[in-house]
Scaffold this motif. Sequence first.
Motif, PDB file in Angstrom:
ATOM      1  N   MET A   1      79.072  60.836 -20.778  1.00  0.00           N
ATOM      2  CA  MET A   1      80.186  59.961 -20.206  1.00  0.00           C
ATOM      3  C   MET A   1      80.895  59.167 -21.211  1.00  0.00           C
ATOM      4  O   MET A   1      80.416  58.401 -22.083  1.00  0.00           O
ATOM      5  N   THR A   2      82.271  59.411 -21.616  1.00  0.00           N
ATOM      6  CA  THR A   2      83.007  58.777 -22.523  1.00  0.00           C
ATOM      7  C   THR A   2      83.711  57.552 -22.342  1.00  0.00           C
ATOM      8  O   THR A   2      84.171  57.262 -21.115  1.00  0.00           O
ATOM      9  N   ASP A   3      83.582  56.424 -23.108  1.00  0.00           N
ATOM     10  CA  ASP A   3      84.085  55.191 -23.097  1.00  0.00           C
ATOM     11  C   ASP A   3      84.799  54.834 -24.108  1.00  0.00           C
ATOM     12  O   ASP A   3      84.422  54.496 -25.160  1.00  0.00           O
ATOM     13  N   THR A   4      86.083  54.653 -23.988  1.00  0.00           N
ATOM     14  CA  THR A   4      87.146  54.353 -24.934  1.00  0.00           C
ATOM     15  C   THR A   4      88.109  53.192 -24.758  1.00  0.00           C
ATOM     16  O   THR A   4      88.012  52.778 -23.358  1.00  0.00           O
ATOM     17  N   THR A   5      88.302  52.423 -25.787  1.00  0.00           N
ATOM     18  CA  THR A   5      89.235  51.343 -25.632  1.00  0.00           C
ATOM     19  C   THR A   5      90.524  51.815 -25.110  1.00  0.00           C
ATOM     20  O   THR A   5      91.150  52.679 -25.726  1.00  0.00           O
ATOM     21  N   SER A  13      81.055  51.334 -28.480  1.00  0.00           N
ATOM     22  CA  SER A  13      79.719  50.930 -28.382  1.00  0.00           C
ATOM     23  C   SER A  13      79.164  50.456 -27.096  1.00  0.00           C
ATOM     24  O   SER A  13      79.855  49.686 -26.490  1.00  0.00           O
ATOM     25  N   ALA A  14      77.713  50.774 -26.713  1.00  0.00           N
ATOM     26  CA  ALA A  14      77.393  50.345 -25.807  1.00  0.00           C
ATOM     27  C   ALA A  14      77.079  48.920 -25.788  1.00  0.00           C
ATOM     28  O   ALA A  14      77.655  48.006 -24.794  1.00  0.00           O
ATOM     29  N   GLU A  15      76.684  48.415 -26.721  1.00  0.00           N
ATOM     30  CA  GLU A  15      76.757  46.909 -27.032  1.00  0.00           C
ATOM     31  C   GLU A  15      77.905  46.256 -26.922  1.00  0.00           C
ATOM     32  O   GLU A  15      78.083  45.183 -26.172  1.00  0.00           O
ATOM     33  N   ASP A  16      78.848  46.752 -27.515  1.00  0.00           N
ATOM     34  CA  ASP A  16      80.328  46.164 -27.306  1.00  0.00           C
ATOM     35  C   ASP A  16      81.002  46.207 -25.827  1.00  0.00           C
ATOM     36  O   ASP A  16      81.369  45.246 -25.671  1.00  0.00           O
ATOM     37  N   ARG A  17      80.351  47.169 -25.106  1.00  0.00           N
ATOM     38  CA  ARG A  17      81.195  47.276 -23.856  1.00  0.00           C
ATOM     39  C   ARG A  17      80.420  46.074 -22.860  1.00  0.00           C
ATOM     40  O   ARG A  17      80.945  45.538 -22.090  1.00  0.00           O
ATOM     41  N   ARG A  18      79.052  46.271 -23.203  1.00  0.00           N
ATOM     42  CA  ARG A  18      78.110  45.294 -22.279  1.00  0.00           C
ATOM     43  C   ARG A  18      79.003  43.815 -22.581  1.00  0.00           C
ATOM     44  O   ARG A  18      78.829  43.020 -21.566  1.00  0.00           O
ATOM     45  N   GLY A  19      78.954  43.394 -23.995  1.00  0.00           N
ATOM     46  CA  GLY A  19      79.481  42.362 -24.412  1.00  0.00           C
ATOM     47  C   GLY A  19      80.847  41.935 -23.748  1.00  0.00           C
ATOM     48  O   GLY A  19      81.121  40.771 -23.073  1.00  0.00           O
ATOM     49  N   HIS A  44      87.425  46.337 -12.689  1.00  0.00           N
ATOM     50  CA  HIS A  44      88.969  46.573 -12.678  1.00  0.00           C
ATOM     51  C   HIS A  44      89.377  45.776 -13.589  1.00  0.00           C
ATOM     52  O   HIS A  44      90.497  46.327 -14.424  1.00  0.00           O
ATOM     53  N   ARG A  45      89.094  44.622 -14.033  1.00  0.00           N
ATOM     54  CA  ARG A  45      89.762  43.887 -15.167  1.00  0.00           C
ATOM     55  C   ARG A  45      89.186  44.521 -16.498  1.00  0.00           C
ATOM     56  O   ARG A  45      90.051  44.267 -17.474  1.00  0.00           O
ATOM     57  N   ALA A  46      88.305  45.353 -16.591  1.00  0.00           N
ATOM     58  CA  ALA A  46      87.644  45.817 -17.913  1.00  0.00           C
ATOM     59  C   ALA A  46      88.584  47.152 -17.981  1.00  0.00           C
ATOM     60  O   ALA A  46      88.489  47.849 -18.883  1.00  0.00           O
ATOM     61  N   GLY A  47      89.312  47.698 -16.834  1.00  0.00           N
ATOM     62  CA  GLY A  47      89.980  48.879 -16.832  1.00  0.00           C
ATOM     63  C   GLY A  47      89.112  50.034 -17.007  1.00  0.00           C
ATOM     64  O   GLY A  47      89.423  51.149 -17.363  1.00  0.00           O
ATOM     65  N   ILE A  48      87.887  49.977 -16.171  1.00  0.00           N
ATOM     66  CA  ILE A  48      86.983  51.144 -16.325  1.00  0.00           C
ATOM     67  C   ILE A  48      86.437  51.310 -14.662  1.00  0.00           C
ATOM     68  O   ILE A  48      86.860  50.331 -13.733  1.00  0.00           O
ATOM     69  N   ARG A  50      83.897  51.537 -11.357  1.00  0.00           N
ATOM     70  CA  ARG A  50      82.505  50.942 -11.125  1.00  0.00           C
ATOM     71  C   ARG A  50      81.181  51.905 -11.613  1.00  0.00           C
ATOM     72  O   ARG A  50      80.318  51.151 -12.040  1.00  0.00           O
ATOM     73  N   GLY A  51      81.685  53.056 -11.579  1.00  0.00           N
ATOM     74  CA  GLY A  51      80.460  53.749 -11.795  1.00  0.00           C
ATOM     75  C   GLY A  51      80.120  53.923 -13.483  1.00  0.00           C
ATOM     76  O   GLY A  51      79.057  53.778 -13.773  1.00  0.00           O
ATOM     77  N   LEU A  52      81.341  53.489 -14.226  1.00  0.00           N
ATOM     78  CA  LEU A  52      80.825  53.428 -15.640  1.00  0.00           C
ATOM     79  C   LEU A  52      80.279  52.181 -15.887  1.00  0.00           C
ATOM     80  O   LEU A  52      79.507  52.096 -16.822  1.00  0.00           O
ATOM     81  N   LEU A  53      80.451  51.001 -15.132  1.00  0.00           N
ATOM     82  CA  LEU A  53      79.752  49.798 -15.118  1.00  0.00           C
ATOM     83  C   LEU A  53      78.398  49.870 -15.062  1.00  0.00           C
ATOM     84  O   LEU A  53      77.596  49.286 -15.947  1.00  0.00           O
ATOM     85  N   PHE A  54      78.023  50.503 -14.320  1.00  0.00           N
ATOM     86  CA  PHE A  54      76.774  50.920 -13.873  1.00  0.00           C
ATOM     87  C   PHE A  54      76.078  51.827 -15.141  1.00  0.00           C
ATOM     88  O   PHE A  54      74.813  51.948 -15.016  1.00  0.00           O
ATOM     89  N   HIS A  55      76.765  52.438 -15.804  1.00  0.00           N
ATOM     90  CA  HIS A  55      76.075  53.093 -16.921  1.00  0.00           C
ATOM     91  C   HIS A  55      75.666  52.049 -18.004  1.00  0.00           C
ATOM     92  O   HIS A  55      74.679  52.279 -18.718  1.00  0.00           O
ATOM     93  N   TYR A  56      76.108  50.901 -17.955  1.00  0.00           N
ATOM     94  CA  TYR A  56      75.668  49.820 -18.894  1.00  0.00           C
ATOM     95  C   TYR A  56      74.857  48.799 -18.241  1.00  0.00           C
ATOM     96  O   TYR A  56      73.926  48.256 -18.900  1.00  0.00           O
ATOM     97  N   PHE A  57      74.790  48.691 -16.812  1.00  0.00           N
ATOM     98  CA  PHE A  57      73.847  47.919 -16.167  1.00  0.00           C
ATOM     99  C   PHE A  57      73.457  48.701 -14.802  1.00  0.00           C
ATOM    100  O   PHE A  57      74.474  48.764 -14.140  1.00  0.00           O
TER     101      PHE A  57
END
Length: 199
Positions: A1-5, A13-19, A44-48, A50-57
């Motif tokens: 799963m790709t996560d880009t700015t 990074s995972a740490e950056d996104r969780r922060g 929504h505010r992060a521009g990602i 819901r499924g990607l959020l649950f990748h980090y949490f």
Amino acid sequence: MTDTTAGSGRRRSAEDRRGQLIGIGLGMLVDRPWHQITVDAVAHRAGISRGLLFHYFPTKQDYYAQLVRAAARRFLRAIDSDPGADPLRSMIAHFVRYMRRRSGPVIGLLRAAGQDPVIEAIIEQLHDELTDRVFAALGRAAPSTAERLLVRSWWAMAQELTAQWLVRDDVDQDRLDELLFITLSRVLDSAATRRTAAR
């Protein structure tokens, strides 16, 4: 799963996104209690998604637990005493000032115990830390159980009194600071008297 700015193509990074996601939640805490924050709104505010959020949490509970921990740390930093100042008076003044800015979220945080066992444990740790800070300010390393209970009860009173005081139109912070300091001093004097009498 790709996560880009967004717009940069740079992978986060995972740490950056969780922060980032916790930071968004903390920003939303400014005007609402933690349990009114939805993971959908955060995503929504992060521009990602819901499924990607649950990748980090992994679960919604895990996100809320991390958010409440971060809010507790922010609250404790906010009430740190100023160097060289009377530690109790300074802590109380910072507490009242922080409550003035964010009374709703703070009360929601401090009353979160009982809604979820993980959250309850975090809030219990927060109350323990608040109690420890009073005795640390006094240079007391080993207070009795009774003394700790008295100071924890004082914090509960301080939270409720401050929340009620701040909804009034005639708020005088200096007067409230002094009232809280006097009541804490009397609680501590009472505890000291009981300790001396028990010897």
